[in-house]
Design an enzyme around this catalytic site. Structure first.
Site, PDB file in Angstrom:
ATOM      1  N   ASP A  20       0.860  -1.190   0.000  1.00  0.00           N
ATOM      2  CA  ASP A  20       0.000   0.000   0.000  1.00  0.00           C
ATOM      3  C   ASP A  20       0.895   1.239   0.000  1.00  0.00           C
ATOM      4  O   ASP A  20       1.313   1.712  -1.058  1.00  0.00           O
ATOM      5  CB  ASP A  20      -0.928  -0.090   1.214  1.00  0.00           C
TER       6      ASP A  20
ATOM      7  N   PHE B 153     -10.062  -0.814  -0.439  1.00  0.00           N
ATOM      8  CA  PHE B 153      -9.636  -1.745   0.608  1.00  0.00           C
ATOM      9  C   PHE B 153     -10.113  -3.143   0.259  1.00  0.00           C
ATOM     10  O   PHE B 153     -11.294  -3.377   0.050  1.00  0.00           O
ATOM     11  CB  PHE B 153     -10.178  -1.313   1.969  1.00  0.00           C
ATOM     12  N   VAL B 154      -9.188  -4.079   0.156  1.00  0.00           N
ATOM     13  CA  VAL B 154      -9.535  -5.429  -0.276  1.00  0.00           C
ATOM     14  C   VAL B 154      -9.460  -6.428   0.884  1.00  0.00           C
ATOM     15  O   VAL B 154      -8.684  -6.247   1.827  1.00  0.00           O
ATOM     16  CB  VAL B 154      -8.648  -5.894  -1.461  1.00  0.00           C
TER      17      VAL B 154
ATOM     18  N   ASP C 187      -7.326  -9.125   5.550  1.00  0.00           N
ATOM     19  CA  ASP C 187      -8.407  -8.935   6.519  1.00  0.00           C
ATOM     20  C   ASP C 187      -8.931  -7.520   6.575  1.00  0.00           C
ATOM     21  O   ASP C 187      -8.268  -6.568   6.168  1.00  0.00           O
ATOM     22  CB  ASP C 187      -7.891  -9.291   7.920  1.00  0.00           C
TER      23      ASP C 187
ATOM     24  N   ARG D 149     -10.149 -13.173   6.284  1.00  0.00           N
ATOM     25  CA  ARG D 149      -8.945 -13.778   5.696  1.00  0.00           C
ATOM     26  C   ARG D 149      -9.249 -15.094   4.991  1.00  0.00           C
ATOM     27  O   ARG D 149      -8.558 -15.494   4.066  1.00  0.00           O
ATOM     28  CB  ARG D 149      -7.906 -14.073   6.787  1.00  0.00           C
TER      29      ARG D 149
HETATM   30  P1  IMP Z   1       1.977  -0.600   3.664  1.00  0.00           P
HETATM   31  O1  IMP Z   1       3.076  -0.638   4.689  1.00  0.00           O
HETATM   32  O2  IMP Z   1       1.191   0.677   3.726  1.00  0.00           O
HETATM   33  O3  IMP Z   1       2.453  -0.905   2.266  1.00  0.00           O
HETATM   34  O4  IMP Z   1       0.915  -1.650   4.092  1.00  0.00           O
HETATM   35  C1  IMP Z   1       1.130  -2.935   4.000  1.00  0.00           C
HETATM   36  C2  IMP Z   1       0.198  -3.751   4.873  1.00  0.00           C
HETATM   37  O5  IMP Z   1      -1.046  -3.117   5.220  1.00  0.00           O
HETATM   38  C3  IMP Z   1      -0.173  -4.949   4.068  1.00  0.00           C
HETATM   39  O6  IMP Z   1       0.790  -5.963   4.198  1.00  0.00           O
HETATM   40  C4  IMP Z   1      -1.511  -5.317   4.647  1.00  0.00           C
HETATM   41  O7  IMP Z   1      -1.306  -6.137   5.777  1.00  0.00           O
HETATM   42  C5  IMP Z   1      -2.125  -4.008   5.065  1.00  0.00           C
HETATM   43  N1  IMP Z   1      -3.041  -3.523   3.999  1.00  0.00           N
HETATM   44  C6  IMP Z   1      -2.861  -2.472   3.171  1.00  0.00           C
HETATM   45  N2  IMP Z   1      -3.900  -2.330   2.323  1.00  0.00           N
HETATM   46  C7  IMP Z   1      -4.756  -3.335   2.617  1.00  0.00           C
HETATM   47  C8  IMP Z   1      -6.029  -3.745   2.061  1.00  0.00           C
HETATM   48  O8  IMP Z   1      -6.584  -3.161   1.121  1.00  0.00           O
HETATM   49  N3  IMP Z   1      -6.592  -4.841   2.624  1.00  0.00           N
HETATM   50  C9  IMP Z   1      -6.024  -5.534   3.659  1.00  0.00           C
HETATM   51  N4  IMP Z   1      -4.848  -5.187   4.193  1.00  0.00           N
HETATM   52  C10 IMP Z   1      -4.215  -4.096   3.682  1.00  0.00           C
END
Ligand code: IMP
Ligand code: MG
Length: 174
Positions: A102, A151-152, A158, A164
Site C-alpha cells: 500500500d 480496501f480489499v 483482513d 482472511r
Molecule cells: P503498507 O506498509 O502501507 O504498504 O501496508 C502494507 C500492509 O497493510 C499490508 O501488508 C496489509 O497487511 C495491510 N493492507 C494495506 N492495504 C490493505 C487492504 O486493502 N486490505 C487488507 N490489508 C491491507
C-alpha cells in the site's frame, strides 16, 4: 458476511489461482539454479505463500516474519517487528512474500531489515500492488495484480481481523 462491511467481488479464485501459478513459474525459471529463502509476512501473506510455493519447482526454504503497524500522527505509520525470522540469511537469495503493498513502508522496512543479515539478493513478491497511497519508492519485483485504490479483503487479507478465509478477493463498498 456477518460483521464485515458490504463487499463486492473483485478477483475470482480461478483468476487468483491462474496468476499465482504464473508467478510461481516465473520465480522457478528466475531461480532455477538457486535455492531461495521465501519469507512470508504474517498474517496477510500466509495463503498466498502457501499457494505460491507449490508452484515453485526449485528447492526453497520457508520462514515467516510478523510486523505490526500503527498510526502515529495523521499520516505517518509506525512499523514494529513482532516476530523475526529464525533462518540465517547470510549468502542466501531472499524472496519476501507480501499480500499487498500500500504505502510501501512495510516493504521498505523489510528490505532494510533483511539487508542487515547479509543476503546475496533480496526480491519482493506481492499479490497486490496498490498504487494510490505509495509514500516511498518501493515496487515489488513480482506482482500478481495492480489496483489503484480501495480496501480489499479475502485470500489472507483482513478487515479488522476478519475475512482472511474468504476464497475470492473482495473490495469494500464505500
Ligand atoms: P503498507 O506498509 O502501507 O504498504 O501496508 C502494507 C500492509 O497493510 C499490508 O501488508 C496489509 O497487511 C495491510 N493492507 C494495506 N492495504 C490493505 C487492504 O486493502 N486490505 C487488507 N490489508 C491491507
Ligand atoms: Mg501484510
Amino acid at each position: 458476511m456477518e460483521d464485515l462491511p458490504e463487499l463486492e467481488k473483485l478477483i475470482d479464485s480461478t483468476l487468483i489461482a491462474e496468476r499465482v501459478r504464473e508467478l510461481g513459474k516465473k520465480i522457478s525459471s528466475d531461480y532455477s539454479d538457486k535455492n531461495p529463502v521465501i519469507i512470508g509476512v504474517l498474517n496477510g501473506g500466509f495463503i498466498f505463500l502457501a499457494d505460491l510455493v507449490r508452484h515453485i519447482t526449485t528447492n526453497v526454504r520457508i520462514d515467516f516474519i510478523r510486523l505490526s503497524s500503527y498510526k502515529s500522527g495523521i499520516t505517518s505509520e509506525q512499523i514494529t517487528l513482532v516476530n523475526d525470522i529464525v533462518s540465517n540469511l547470510a549468502d542466501e537469495h531472499v524472496i519476501i512474500v507480501e499480500d499487498i503493498v500500500d504505502t510501501g513502508e512495510s516493504l521498505k522496512y523489510l528490505m532494510d531489515h533483511f539487508s542487515k543479515k547479509n543476503p546475496c539478493s533480496i526480491k519482493t513478491c506481492a499479490l497486490i500492488d496498490k498504487k494510490e497511497r505509495r509514500s516511498c519508492s518501493v515496487e515489488p519485483d513480482y506482482t500478481g495484480f495492480r489496483i489503484e485504490s480501495g480496501f480489499v479483503v479475502g485470500y489472507g487479507m483482513d478487515y479488522d481481523g476478519k475475512g482472511r478465509n474468504l476464497v475470492d478477493i473482495y473490495i469494500m463498498k464505500k
